[in-house]
Design a protein around this motif. Sequence first.
Motif, short mmCIF file in Angstrom:
data_model
loop_
_atom_site.label_atom_id
_atom_site.label_comp_id
_atom_site.label_asym_id
_atom_site.label_seq_id
_atom_site.Cartn_x
_atom_site.Cartn_y
_atom_site.Cartn_z
N GLY A 136 -2.85 26.51 -5.30
CA GLY A 136 -2.93 26.32 -6.74
C GLY A 136 -2.55 27.53 -7.56
N ALA A 137 -2.42 28.70 -6.93
CA ALA A 137 -2.12 29.92 -7.68
C ALA A 137 -0.61 30.03 -7.95
CB ALA A 137 -2.61 31.15 -6.92
N PHE A 138 -0.29 30.74 -9.04
CA PHE A 138 1.10 30.93 -9.44
C PHE A 138 1.46 32.40 -9.34
CE2 PHE A 138 4.26 31.87 -12.78
CZ PHE A 138 5.29 31.04 -12.36
N TYR A 139 2.61 32.68 -8.73
CA TYR A 139 3.04 34.05 -8.46
C TYR A 139 4.44 34.30 -9.01
CZ TYR A 139 -0.68 33.89 -4.92
OH TYR A 139 -1.88 33.74 -4.26
N ILE A 140 4.69 35.53 -9.44
CA ILE A 140 6.02 36.02 -9.72
C ILE A 140 6.38 37.01 -8.61
CG2 ILE A 140 7.47 37.36 -11.29
CD1 ILE A 140 6.84 34.66 -12.43
N LEU A 141 7.42 36.71 -7.84
CA LEU A 141 7.90 37.57 -6.78
C LEU A 141 9.39 37.84 -7.02
CD1 LEU A 141 6.15 35.69 -3.80
CD2 LEU A 141 5.31 37.69 -5.02
N VAL A 142 10.05 38.51 -6.08
CA VAL A 142 11.46 38.84 -6.29
C VAL A 142 12.22 38.68 -4.97
CG1 VAL A 142 11.23 41.32 -5.81
CG2 VAL A 142 13.00 40.53 -7.41
N SER A 143 13.49 38.36 -5.08
CA SER A 143 14.30 38.19 -3.88
C SER A 143 14.62 39.55 -3.25
CB SER A 143 15.61 37.45 -4.20
OG SER A 143 16.50 38.29 -4.93
#
Length: 359
Positions: free
Chosen positions: A248-255
């Motif tokens: 349920g959690a939302f994450y901002i990651l990067v390639s």
Amino acid sequence: MHKAGVLADHQIEGLIADGAIWADQPFATGQVQPASLDLRLGRVAYRVRASFLAGPLRRVTDRLAEFTMHEIDLTQGAVLEKGCVYVVPLLESLALPAGMSGAASAKSSIGRLDMLTRVITDRGTEFDRVPDGYEGPLYVEICPRSFSVVAQTGQMLNQVIFRVGQTILSDDELKALHAASPIVSGNAVISDGLGFSVDLQPEQGTLVGYRAKPHTGVIDLSRLGHYVPSDYWEEVRTDDGHIILDPGAFYILVSREAIAIPPDCAAEMAPYLAMVGEFRVHYAGFFDPGFGWDGAGGAGSRGVLEVRCHEAPFVLEHGQVVGRLVYERMSETPTALYGREIKSNYQGQGLKLSKHFRS
């Protein structure tokens, strides 16, 4: 008739001049992007009981009569609460010629706010798809997931591209493109598009991403560079190359890879196969010609990943392939490229929150 491909900025302007795209208000400066048209919110939002598609025989207004709970005036700005579903008529309408279709997506800043925004049409059977030769109004369904937001008439949350004929590059064409002008750093993993992986071993430090906090204030979409990141986000750090995603959690990651979109191409981020893990990557989907391209000042641009974990906690490893870019040929080369002739917020980006937050 236009050549097969995704229409460029000057071709979109031609559609406006010909009346194939029209609006209730004059078009705004900068609304036409290198390969897309930004779409503007109309004057009212309908709070609805549930998300819906019109279906092959019905109009959106028919379904609104069935599911609307109340109306909200957007002309002075209004709060759209997280966890609720709204439908907003857009200012733009279409009368596309036969042989031309459209595909919509949330703009990058909106995806990074965890807002699910999807365009719907009369007699529509898919989200974010405008049928060949469609004539009629456009609507956007908005569901803020992590943060309540203040939205106002005229704001641009979504964009639409226009396609003629077969636009997608085959794997062989993509390999040839990469050989002629590299479209990704490192090895190119090409299978039904260009695969990309997640970076959990940064060259400096241990910061690999951000996780949305569950209880925050609202975000006014008109305020840029305004909000303190720590009021809305928790930093995600690791020194061993993996993180555990919470359901349920939302994450901002990067390639991990830097990617490039040449001037004669556009690209769309497609979700990776569900069988590779308990998560979804992809809210905002379009990459304009010139993104990450050296000639437009974009060398080293990474893809920012909007990630939501599903039912079970999941271990995400450094270098794990999490998505793919589907490259499409342009009908013509745009007059302006992303990042070079226009102000582009995310050219040359690494790990980066939406433009509403302070750097």
